[in-house]
Design a protein around this motif. Sequence first.
Motif, PDB file in Angstrom:
ATOM      1  N   SER A   1       0.876  -1.172   0.000  1.00 32.57           N
ATOM      2  CA  SER A   1       0.000   0.000   0.000  1.00 32.57           C
ATOM      3  C   SER A   1       0.905   1.212   0.000  1.00 32.57           C
ATOM      4  O   SER A   1       2.122   1.098   0.114  1.00 32.57           O
ATOM      5  CB  SER A   1      -0.882   0.039   1.250  1.00 32.57           C
ATOM      6  N   TYR A   2       0.312   2.367  -0.105  1.00 29.58           N
ATOM      7  CA  TYR A   2       1.085   3.605  -0.067  1.00 29.58           C
ATOM      8  C   TYR A   2       0.452   4.559   0.929  1.00 29.58           C
ATOM      9  O   TYR A   2      -0.768   4.642   1.023  1.00 29.58           O
ATOM     10  CB  TYR A   2       1.132   4.262  -1.450  1.00 29.58           C
ATOM     11  N   ILE A   3       1.302   5.251   1.661  1.00 26.94           N
ATOM     12  CA  ILE A   3       0.838   6.303   2.551  1.00 26.94           C
ATOM     13  C   ILE A   3       1.012   7.622   1.802  1.00 26.94           C
ATOM     14  O   ILE A   3       2.124   7.971   1.394  1.00 26.94           O
ATOM     15  CB  ILE A   3       1.640   6.339   3.866  1.00 26.94           C
ATOM     16  N   LEU A   4      -0.092   8.296   1.587  1.00 28.74           N
ATOM     17  CA  LEU A   4      -0.053   9.633   1.008  1.00 28.74           C
ATOM     18  C   LEU A   4       0.262  10.551   2.180  1.00 28.74           C
ATOM     19  O   LEU A   4      -0.621  10.982   2.901  1.00 28.74           O
ATOM     20  CB  LEU A   4      -1.392   9.978   0.345  1.00 28.74           C
ATOM     21  N   ASN A   5       1.539  10.786   2.378  1.00 33.92           N
ATOM     22  CA  ASN A   5       2.002  11.467   3.581  1.00 33.92           C
ATOM     23  C   ASN A   5       1.941  12.982   3.470  1.00 33.92           C
ATOM     24  O   ASN A   5       1.664  13.663   4.451  1.00 33.92           O
ATOM     25  CB  ASN A   5       3.442  11.034   3.895  1.00 33.92           C
ATOM     26  N   ASP A   6       2.235  13.495   2.285  1.00 32.49           N
ATOM     27  CA  ASP A   6       2.310  14.935   2.097  1.00 32.49           C
ATOM     28  C   ASP A   6       1.490  15.339   0.881  1.00 32.49           C
ATOM     29  O   ASP A   6       1.583  14.703  -0.174  1.00 32.49           O
ATOM     30  CB  ASP A   6       3.759  15.385   1.860  1.00 32.49           C
ATOM     31  N   LEU A   7       0.736  16.395   1.014  1.00 34.60           N
ATOM     32  CA  LEU A   7       0.004  16.988  -0.104  1.00 34.60           C
ATOM     33  C   LEU A   7      -0.027  18.479   0.155  1.00 34.60           C
ATOM     34  O   LEU A   7      -0.512  18.928   1.198  1.00 34.60           O
ATOM     35  CB  LEU A   7      -1.415  16.430  -0.192  1.00 34.60           C
ATOM     36  N   TYR A   8       0.519  19.242  -0.790  1.00 32.24           N
ATOM     37  CA  TYR A   8       0.598  20.688  -0.595  1.00 32.24           C
ATOM     38  C   TYR A   8       0.435  21.392  -1.925  1.00 32.24           C
ATOM     39  O   TYR A   8       0.999  20.978  -2.942  1.00 32.24           O
ATOM     40  CB  TYR A   8       1.943  21.067   0.030  1.00 32.24           C
ATOM     41  N   VAL A   9      -0.327  22.469  -1.903  1.00 34.40           N
ATOM     42  CA  VAL A   9      -0.493  23.340  -3.062  1.00 34.40           C
ATOM     43  C   VAL A   9      -0.194  24.760  -2.595  1.00 34.40           C
ATOM     44  O   VAL A   9      -0.722  25.207  -1.564  1.00 34.40           O
ATOM     45  CB  VAL A   9      -1.923  23.243  -3.650  1.00 34.40           C
TER      46      VAL A   9
ATOM     47  N   GLY B   1      -3.986   0.013  -1.853  1.00 30.58           N
ATOM     48  CA  GLY B   1      -4.698   1.271  -1.676  1.00 30.58           C
ATOM     49  C   GLY B   1      -3.793   2.367  -1.171  1.00 30.58           C
ATOM     50  O   GLY B   1      -2.579   2.206  -1.070  1.00 30.58           O
ATOM     51  N   LEU B   2      -4.416   3.491  -0.877  1.00 32.45           N
ATOM     52  CA  LEU B   2      -3.732   4.662  -0.334  1.00 32.45           C
ATOM     53  C   LEU B   2      -4.271   4.950   1.056  1.00 32.45           C
ATOM     54  O   LEU B   2      -5.475   4.883   1.286  1.00 32.45           O
ATOM     55  CB  LEU B   2      -4.008   5.897  -1.203  1.00 32.45           C
ATOM     56  N   GLU B   3      -3.390   5.299   1.947  1.00 29.99           N
ATOM     57  CA  GLU B   3      -3.766   5.682   3.304  1.00 29.99           C
ATOM     58  C   GLU B   3      -3.285   7.108   3.532  1.00 29.99           C
ATOM     59  O   GLU B   3      -2.230   7.498   3.038  1.00 29.99           O
ATOM     60  CB  GLU B   3      -3.080   4.743   4.299  1.00 29.99           C
ATOM     61  N   LEU B   4      -4.057   7.883   4.256  1.00 30.68           N
ATOM     62  CA  LEU B   4      -3.613   9.224   4.618  1.00 30.68           C
ATOM     63  C   LEU B   4      -4.216   9.597   5.950  1.00 30.68           C
ATOM     64  O   LEU B   4      -5.139   8.954   6.444  1.00 30.68           O
ATOM     65  CB  LEU B   4      -3.974  10.246   3.535  1.00 30.68           C
ATOM     66  N   SER B   5      -3.657  10.635   6.525  1.00 33.85           N
ATOM     67  CA  SER B   5      -4.239  11.187   7.752  1.00 33.85           C
ATOM     68  C   SER B   5      -4.176  12.703   7.643  1.00 33.85           C
ATOM     69  O   SER B   5      -3.358  13.257   6.916  1.00 33.85           O
ATOM     70  CB  SER B   5      -3.498  10.685   8.997  1.00 33.85           C
ATOM     71  N   THR B   6      -5.063  13.349   8.358  1.00 29.97           N
ATOM     72  CA  THR B   6      -5.095  14.802   8.391  1.00 29.97           C
ATOM     73  C   THR B   6      -5.619  15.235   9.750  1.00 29.97           C
ATOM     74  O   THR B   6      -6.195  14.431  10.490  1.00 29.97           O
ATOM     75  CB  THR B   6      -5.970  15.373   7.234  1.00 29.97           C
ATOM     76  N   ALA B   7      -5.418  16.486  10.050  1.00 32.02           N
ATOM     77  CA  ALA B   7      -5.890  17.014  11.325  1.00 32.02           C
ATOM     78  C   ALA B   7      -7.416  16.938  11.379  1.00 32.02           C
ATOM     79  O   ALA B   7      -8.096  17.175  10.383  1.00 32.02           O
ATOM     80  CB  ALA B   7      -5.431  18.461  11.497  1.00 32.02           C
ATOM     81  N   ALA B   8      -7.942  16.617  12.540  1.00 26.86           N
ATOM     82  CA  ALA B   8      -9.388  16.481  12.703  1.00 26.86           C
ATOM     83  C   ALA B   8     -10.125  17.772  12.362  1.00 26.86           C
ATOM     84  O   ALA B   8     -11.258  17.736  11.875  1.00 26.86           O
ATOM     85  CB  ALA B   8      -9.712  16.055  14.139  1.00 26.86           C
ATOM     86  N   ASP B   9      -9.475  18.918  12.565  1.00 28.60           N
ATOM     87  CA  ASP B   9     -10.135  20.192  12.289  1.00 28.60           C
ATOM     88  C   ASP B   9      -9.877  20.729  10.875  1.00 28.60           C
ATOM     89  O   ASP B   9     -10.327  21.811  10.529  1.00 28.60           O
ATOM     90  CB  ASP B   9      -9.749  21.239  13.338  1.00 28.60           C
ATOM     91  N   ASN B  10      -9.180  19.967  10.041  1.00 26.61           N
ATOM     92  CA  ASN B  10      -8.907  20.393   8.671  1.00 26.61           C
ATOM     93  C   ASN B  10     -10.077  19.984   7.777  1.00 26.61           C
ATOM     94  O   ASN B  10     -10.008  19.042   6.994  1.00 26.61           O
ATOM     95  CB  ASN B  10      -7.587  19.795   8.165  1.00 26.61           C
ATOM     96  N   GLN B  11     -11.158  20.709   7.921  1.00 23.95           N
ATOM     97  CA  GLN B  11     -12.412  20.364   7.242  1.00 23.95           C
ATOM     98  C   GLN B  11     -12.279  20.417   5.722  1.00 23.95           C
ATOM     99  O   GLN B  11     -12.858  19.589   5.019  1.00 23.95           O
ATOM    100  CB  GLN B  11     -13.534  21.290   7.728  1.00 23.95           C
ATOM    101  N   GLN B  12     -11.524  21.376   5.224  1.00 19.97           N
ATOM    102  CA  GLN B  12     -11.360  21.508   3.774  1.00 19.97           C
ATOM    103  C   GLN B  12     -10.677  20.264   3.190  1.00 19.97           C
ATOM    104  O   GLN B  12     -11.142  19.715   2.187  1.00 19.97           O
ATOM    105  CB  GLN B  12     -10.544  22.761   3.454  1.00 19.97           C
ATOM    106  N   ALA B  13      -9.604  19.809   3.815  1.00 19.90           N
ATOM    107  CA  ALA B  13      -8.906  18.619   3.341  1.00 19.90           C
ATOM    108  C   ALA B  13      -9.794  17.384   3.495  1.00 19.90           C
ATOM    109  O   ALA B  13      -9.873  16.559   2.579  1.00 19.90           O
ATOM    110  CB  ALA B  13      -7.599  18.425   4.108  1.00 19.90           C
ATOM    111  N   ARG B  14     -10.474  17.272   4.626  1.00 20.47           N
ATOM    112  CA  ARG B  14     -11.337  16.110   4.847  1.00 20.47           C
ATOM    113  C   ARG B  14     -12.428  16.030   3.794  1.00 20.47           C
ATOM    114  O   ARG B  14     -12.736  14.950   3.281  1.00 20.47           O
ATOM    115  CB  ARG B  14     -11.946  16.168   6.253  1.00 20.47           C
ATOM    116  N   SER B  15     -12.989  17.157   3.438  1.00 16.98           N
ATOM    117  CA  SER B  15     -14.027  17.194   2.422  1.00 16.98           C
ATOM    118  C   SER B  15     -13.486  16.722   1.067  1.00 16.98           C
ATOM    119  O   SER B  15     -14.122  15.930   0.370  1.00 16.98           O
ATOM    120  CB  SER B  15     -14.583  18.615   2.311  1.00 16.98           C
TER     121      SER B  15
END
Length: 150
Positions: free
Chosen positions: A78-86, A114-128
């Motif tokens: 599997s792959y961890i999508l660790n970083d995503l930045y624009v 598959g792909l796994e990722l995590s984000t901050a619980a309050d990062n609503q924009q990324a979660r969406s």
Amino acid sequence: MIIRQANYKDISRLAEIFDLYRQFYGQRSDIQGAETFLQNRMEHMQSIIFIAETKENDSFAGFTQLYPVFSSISMQRSYILNDLYVREEFRKKGIAKLLIGEAKKFTLSNLGKGLELSTAADNQQARSLYEKEGFVKESEFLTYFWKAVL
């Protein structure tokens, strides 16, 4: 916008945007450290980095970095999508979606589970965005982390 896999020639320009990403998460600027880190990941084939490159001036609008992991239970990679930045000036233009799409294509073409990722619980924009892209909040397993004291 061109989405492509980064290579050694990209490291110095990639280090600049990687440094901005780290600053976004509260880290101090360290371009040389970013360059060394990225070079080591490439040299040791420890990560896959995709970049969003503008056609106009060959600058990087964004990037994502994947780390391969393995499941003993499924005996699959599997792959961890660790970083995503624009970069801020390129946000809300679908670039994050393009980068995620490239990560998905890469995972499929390399027979990844598959792909796994995590984000901050309050990062609503990324979660969406992640939910729109088909990522499902994990509820079967709890994640724990042991922090080494340095």
